[in-house]
Write a protein that holds these residues in place. Structure first.
Motif, PDB file in Angstrom:
ATOM      1  N   VAL A  76      44.179 -32.034 -37.368  1.00 16.71           N
ATOM      2  CA  VAL A  76      43.802 -32.943 -38.442  1.00 16.71           C
ATOM      3  C   VAL A  76      43.554 -34.313 -37.813  1.00 16.71           C
ATOM      4  O   VAL A  76      44.365 -34.787 -37.012  1.00 16.71           O
ATOM      5  N   VAL A  77      42.423 -34.920 -38.161  1.00 19.07           N
ATOM      6  CA  VAL A  77      42.097 -36.267 -37.697  1.00 19.07           C
ATOM      7  C   VAL A  77      42.084 -37.184 -38.919  1.00 19.07           C
ATOM      8  O   VAL A  77      41.292 -36.979 -39.833  1.00 19.07           O
ATOM      9  N   TYR A 117      38.414 -22.984 -50.140  1.00 24.29           N
ATOM     10  CA  TYR A 117      37.067 -22.420 -50.013  1.00 24.29           C
ATOM     11  C   TYR A 117      36.594 -22.410 -48.561  1.00 24.29           C
ATOM     12  O   TYR A 117      36.047 -21.422 -48.082  1.00 24.29           O
ATOM     13  N   ASN A 118      36.816 -23.513 -47.827  1.00 22.15           N
ATOM     14  CA  ASN A 118      36.262 -23.650 -46.486  1.00 22.15           C
ATOM     15  C   ASN A 118      37.138 -23.099 -45.373  1.00 22.15           C
ATOM     16  O   ASN A 118      36.631 -22.678 -44.345  1.00 22.15           O
ATOM     17  N   ARG A 119      38.448 -23.129 -45.528  1.00 24.58           N
ATOM     18  CA  ARG A 119      39.395 -22.649 -44.530  1.00 24.58           C
ATOM     19  C   ARG A 119      39.045 -23.156 -43.122  1.00 24.58           C
ATOM     20  O   ARG A 119      38.816 -22.374 -42.202  1.00 24.58           O
ATOM     21  N   PRO A 120      39.025 -24.480 -42.952  1.00 24.86           N
ATOM     22  CA  PRO A 120      38.612 -25.064 -41.672  1.00 24.86           C
ATOM     23  C   PRO A 120      39.705 -25.012 -40.605  1.00 24.86           C
ATOM     24  O   PRO A 120      40.889 -24.940 -40.915  1.00 24.86           O
ATOM     25  N   GLN A 121      39.274 -25.080 -39.352  1.00 22.18           N
ATOM     26  CA  GLN A 121      40.218 -25.179 -38.246  1.00 22.18           C
ATOM     27  C   GLN A 121      40.513 -26.652 -37.917  1.00 22.18           C
ATOM     28  O   GLN A 121      41.586 -26.982 -37.445  1.00 22.18           O
ATOM     29  N   ILE A 122      39.528 -27.515 -38.149  1.00 28.84           N
ATOM     30  CA  ILE A 122      39.696 -28.948 -37.932  1.00 28.84           C
ATOM     31  C   ILE A 122      39.355 -29.665 -39.240  1.00 28.84           C
ATOM     32  O   ILE A 122      38.315 -29.397 -39.842  1.00 28.84           O
ATOM     33  N   VAL A 123      40.243 -30.570 -39.658  1.00 26.87           N
ATOM     34  CA  VAL A 123      40.008 -31.374 -40.857  1.00 26.87           C
ATOM     35  C   VAL A 123      39.969 -32.825 -40.425  1.00 26.87           C
ATOM     36  O   VAL A 123      40.889 -33.319 -39.754  1.00 26.87           O
ATOM     37  N   HIS A 124      38.890 -33.518 -40.794  1.00 27.54           N
ATOM     38  CA  HIS A 124      38.687 -34.911 -40.420  1.00 27.54           C
ATOM     39  C   HIS A 124      38.572 -35.734 -41.700  1.00 27.54           C
ATOM     40  O   HIS A 124      37.665 -35.500 -42.501  1.00 27.54           O
ATOM     41  N   PHE A 125      39.494 -36.678 -41.891  1.00 26.56           N
ATOM     42  CA  PHE A 125      39.423 -37.567 -43.047  1.00 26.56           C
ATOM     43  C   PHE A 125      38.902 -38.915 -42.599  1.00 26.56           C
ATOM     44  O   PHE A 125      39.459 -39.543 -41.693  1.00 26.56           O
ATOM     45  N   SER A 126      37.835 -39.383 -43.244  1.00 28.49           N
ATOM     46  CA  SER A 126      37.285 -40.718 -43.016  1.00 28.49           C
ATOM     47  C   SER A 126      37.429 -41.512 -44.302  1.00 28.49           C
ATOM     48  O   SER A 126      36.925 -41.088 -45.340  1.00 28.49           O
ATOM     49  N   GLY A 127      38.116 -42.621 -44.204  1.00 24.26           N
ATOM     50  CA  GLY A 127      38.291 -43.443 -45.392  1.00 24.26           C
ATOM     51  C   GLY A 127      39.377 -44.468 -45.181  1.00 24.26           C
ATOM     52  O   GLY A 127      39.610 -44.928 -44.061  1.00 24.26           O
ATOM     53  N   HIS A 128      40.050 -44.795 -46.262  1.00 30.89           N
ATOM     54  CA  HIS A 128      41.072 -45.831 -46.236  1.00 30.89           C
ATOM     55  C   HIS A 128      42.469 -45.219 -46.233  1.00 30.89           C
ATOM     56  O   HIS A 128      42.727 -44.224 -46.910  1.00 30.89           O
ATOM     57  N   GLY A 129      43.343 -45.841 -45.471  1.00 32.15           N
ATOM     58  CA  GLY A 129      44.752 -45.493 -45.493  1.00 32.15           C
ATOM     59  C   GLY A 129      45.539 -46.655 -46.057  1.00 32.15           C
ATOM     60  O   GLY A 129      45.127 -47.811 -45.925  1.00 32.15           O
TER      61      GLY A 129
END
Length: 195
Positions: free
Chosen positions: A113-114, A64-76
């Motif tokens: 991707v971050v 839906y969003n088709r982003p150029q930058i994807v940032h994931f905040s959470g747990h790894g």
């Protein structure tokens, strides 16, 4: 922004499932938003935020969003993957292989991707097979350092710096605050093979 040019989309995906350590995800989003608003090229960016992201949502969100930058905040969770939520809000990992496949499908529009999550280098290596730049955390990262990294990174991006230089600004922001974790974030670059 040049007339007719579309704003670059930054998509923040966050998850802090039930039973996991509480993270200051709202604070991180606020710092990113403020960094973008204060930058000279702020009109060139659109910030999109998706919280409590479930595994079943991620494909639709990307499509839906088709982003150029994807940032994931959470747990790894290292080799287990990145931790999203299941339908009940509990922790559910998405494996490195599944993430790499997804980003391979999105490679025609995602540039960076971050992964602002502890022990996310394994996922970065897989994703970097498809995406030009992937930031990850080589070990556990504290909330303050994660937030400072994001603030520095996006301040630089919105000021026109390329991804690898923005990464250095993020590390510098951690160092300026004397948090001792400036070596935790790393950046992986896709190896381009001439065909």
């Amino acid at each position: 922004m040049v007339q007719g040019q579309l704003a670059k989309k930054i998509l923040i995906l966050s998850a802090n499932p039930i039973g996991t350590d509480r993270l200051r995800l709202d604070q991180e989003v606020r710092e990113i938003r403020e960094a973008l608003q204060k930058a000279r090229n702020r009109d060139n960016f659109e910030l999109l935020i998706e919280t409590a992201v479930r595994t079943k949502d991620i494909q639709q969100i990307m499509l839906y969003n088709r982003p150029q930058i994807v940032h994931f905040s959470g747990h790894g969770a290292g080799n287990q993957g990145l931790i999203f939520e299941d339908i009940a809000g509990r922790a559910k990992p998405i494996t490195t292989e599944a993430l790499a496949t997804l980003f391979g499908l999105c490679a025609n529009y995602v540039e960076c991707v971050v992964l602002n999550a502890c022990y996310s280098v394994v996922q970065a290596k897989g994703i970097a097979n498809h995406i030009g730049y992937v930031v990850a955390m080589r070990q556990e990262v504290g909330d303050e350092a994660a937030i400072e990294y994001s603030r520095g990174f996006y301040s630089a991006i919105a000021s026109g710096e390329p991804y690898d230089m923005a990464h250095e600004y993020g590390r510098s922001a951690i160092q300026i605050e004397d948090l001792g974790e400036e070596m935790t974030p790393i950046i992986k670059k896709k190896i381009w093979i001439n065909c």
